[in-house]
Design a protein around this motif. Structure first.
Motif, PDB file in Angstrom:
ATOM      1  N   LEU A  78       0.846  -1.063  -0.031  1.00  0.00           N
ATOM      2  CA  LEU A  78      -0.055   0.018  -0.145  1.00  0.00           C
ATOM      3  C   LEU A  78       0.872   1.287  -0.051  1.00  0.00           C
ATOM      4  O   LEU A  78       0.520   2.162  -0.592  1.00  0.00           O
ATOM      5  N   ARG A  79       2.129   1.147   0.552  1.00  0.00           N
ATOM      6  CA  ARG A  79       2.811   2.278   0.735  1.00  0.00           C
ATOM      7  C   ARG A  79       3.205   2.787  -0.655  1.00  0.00           C
ATOM      8  O   ARG A  79       3.324   4.070  -1.031  1.00  0.00           O
ATOM      9  N   GLY A  84       2.173   9.983  -2.829  1.00  0.00           N
ATOM     10  CA  GLY A  84       1.946  10.948  -3.812  1.00  0.00           C
ATOM     11  C   GLY A  84       0.209  11.480  -3.933  1.00  0.00           C
ATOM     12  O   GLY A  84      -0.067  12.221  -4.455  1.00  0.00           O
ATOM     13  N   THR A  85      -0.373  10.477  -3.114  1.00  0.00           N
ATOM     14  CA  THR A  85      -2.048  10.801  -3.157  1.00  0.00           C
ATOM     15  C   THR A  85      -2.452  11.383  -1.872  1.00  0.00           C
ATOM     16  O   THR A  85      -1.604  11.424  -0.960  1.00  0.00           O
ATOM     17  N   SER A  86      -3.679  11.814  -1.803  1.00  0.00           N
ATOM     18  CA  SER A  86      -4.192  12.333  -0.499  1.00  0.00           C
ATOM     19  C   SER A  86      -4.771  11.316   0.485  1.00  0.00           C
ATOM     20  O   SER A  86      -5.426  11.592   1.507  1.00  0.00           O
ATOM     21  N   THR A  87      -4.258  10.006   0.304  1.00  0.00           N
ATOM     22  CA  THR A  87      -4.953   8.952   1.142  1.00  0.00           C
ATOM     23  C   THR A  87      -3.922   8.551   2.160  1.00  0.00           C
ATOM     24  O   THR A  87      -2.788   8.467   1.959  1.00  0.00           O
ATOM     25  N   GLU A 105       0.653  11.782   0.709  1.00  0.00           N
ATOM     26  CA  GLU A 105       1.436  13.220   0.428  1.00  0.00           C
ATOM     27  C   GLU A 105       2.204  13.419   1.892  1.00  0.00           C
ATOM     28  O   GLU A 105       1.415  13.332   3.028  1.00  0.00           O
ATOM     29  N   THR A 106       3.303  14.025   1.614  1.00  0.00           N
ATOM     30  CA  THR A 106       4.133  14.218   3.026  1.00  0.00           C
ATOM     31  C   THR A 106       3.386  15.260   3.821  1.00  0.00           C
ATOM     32  O   THR A 106       3.384  15.208   4.926  1.00  0.00           O
ATOM     33  N   SER A 107       2.707  16.235   3.097  1.00  0.00           N
ATOM     34  CA  SER A 107       2.022  17.263   3.874  1.00  0.00           C
ATOM     35  C   SER A 107       0.900  16.849   4.800  1.00  0.00           C
ATOM     36  O   SER A 107       0.365  17.379   5.848  1.00  0.00           O
ATOM     37  N   LEU A 108       0.469  15.428   4.687  1.00  0.00           N
ATOM     38  CA  LEU A 108      -0.684  14.990   5.487  1.00  0.00           C
ATOM     39  C   LEU A 108       0.027  14.487   6.816  1.00  0.00           C
ATOM     40  O   LEU A 108      -0.696  14.371   7.687  1.00  0.00           O
TER      41      LEU A 108
END
Length: 299
Positions: A78-79, A84-87, A105-108
């Motif tokens: 899954l990784r 790169g997604t919002s999931t 995404e890293t920002s999450l």
């Protein structure tokens, strides 16, 4: 909108501050679905408020238990798929504690850390309110919790789907796979992804069982009519309310404990009756286990 759903709910949840109107007694009509309302009532009884948010950090966590060992290869795959997604994808045990986390995404990372969506923290409904992990564990079925359906203010920026992970031999709910995203970026693939991941973890649990247990399960599945019976049981139980599901599970546990063939009829809250049929599984000729099938009878 869907609580236990075969289809994705695109509604995004009810309007803002609806939990606050519920708490003040100003909720009218059919503004929320009954299961969500029942969850909010449980939260209120537990003394929770939308403004308080104090997830519990558990100590002495076993991050190498059989559930984690089963799930780790699944989450490694899954990784790659969520990169790169919002999931984000989580594995939680039956107490509601997070064990594994994969973030797109890293920002999450920062947003999830702020709500303690981190391994070691508890997501029990009695502690943080209506949420896809804790509520799935109570309902024992798929839960999609969208935006303002969360009891806590801090969780309302998210939409998530929880899918139970059942041990393939005992049927016991071992944990939950939860797929989440910022609510404005949630999509129907989240539900499908949660189900695929949960089934993959269940398959791994089967592979980690003993050779004898695997052989018995294969013998049971190979018996005439067994696969059709399993499909019928799953279909019958899919949309039952929490009270009825718990009643059937308790009755099934008692039938297994008796260790013999038996039939029981359980009245359901909607007026229907469920029939439980217990039959021995043999190896060969020796009874070594009990399988229980559930069927809904016509009114």
């Amino acid at each position: 909108m869907s609580w236990s759903a075969d289809t994705w709910d695109d509604g995004g949840g009810p309007a803002g501050e609806i939990v606050e109107r519920f708490l003040s007694g100003r909720l009218t009509g059919q503004e929320v679905r009954a299961p969500i309302l029942h969850s909010w009532q449980r939260c209120q009884t537990a003394g929770l408020t939308p403004a308080t948010f104090q997830p519990r950090l558990l100590e002495d966590v076993d991050y190498d238990n059989i559930l984690v060992r089963a799930a780790r290869p699944v989450f490694d795959r899954l990784r790659t798929s969520v990169a790169g997604t919002s999931t984000s994808v989580f594995l939680s045990e039956s107490s509601g504690m997070h064990l594994l986390r994969v973030v797109g995404e890293t920002s999450l990372h920062r947003a999830l850390d702020r709500v303690c969506a981190v391994p070691g923290f508890s997501c029990a409904e009695s502690e943080i309110g209506t949420n896809a992990v804790g509520s799935t564990l109570l309902e024992r079925r798929t839960c999609q919790i969208s935006g303002n359906e969360h009891f806590s203010e801090k969780l309302r920026d998210f939409t998530a789907v929880g899918e139970p992970v059942r041990h393939p031999l005992s049927g016991h709910v071992e944990g939950v796979v939860c797929v989440g995203a910022p609510r404005e970026r949630a999509n129907a693939e989240m539900m499908a992804a949660a189900r695929r991941a949960a089934r993959a973890v269940e398959q791994r649990l089967f592979e980690l069982s003993t050779e004898r247990e695997q052989a018995l399960m294969r013998r049971y599945l190979g018996a005439p009519g067994t696969r059709a019976a399993i499909a019928a049981s799953r279909s019958a139980l899919r949309d039952l309310c929490r009270h009825d599901r718990l009643a059937l599970e308790d009755a099934a546990v008692n039938m297994v404990a008796q260790g013999r063939a038996a039939v029981a009829e359980i009245p359901l809250s909607d007026g229907r009756t469920a029939r439980l049929v217990a039959r021995p599984v043999t190896d060969p000729g020796e009874p070594v286990g009990i399988a229980v099938q559930a069927l809904l009878l016509r009114r």
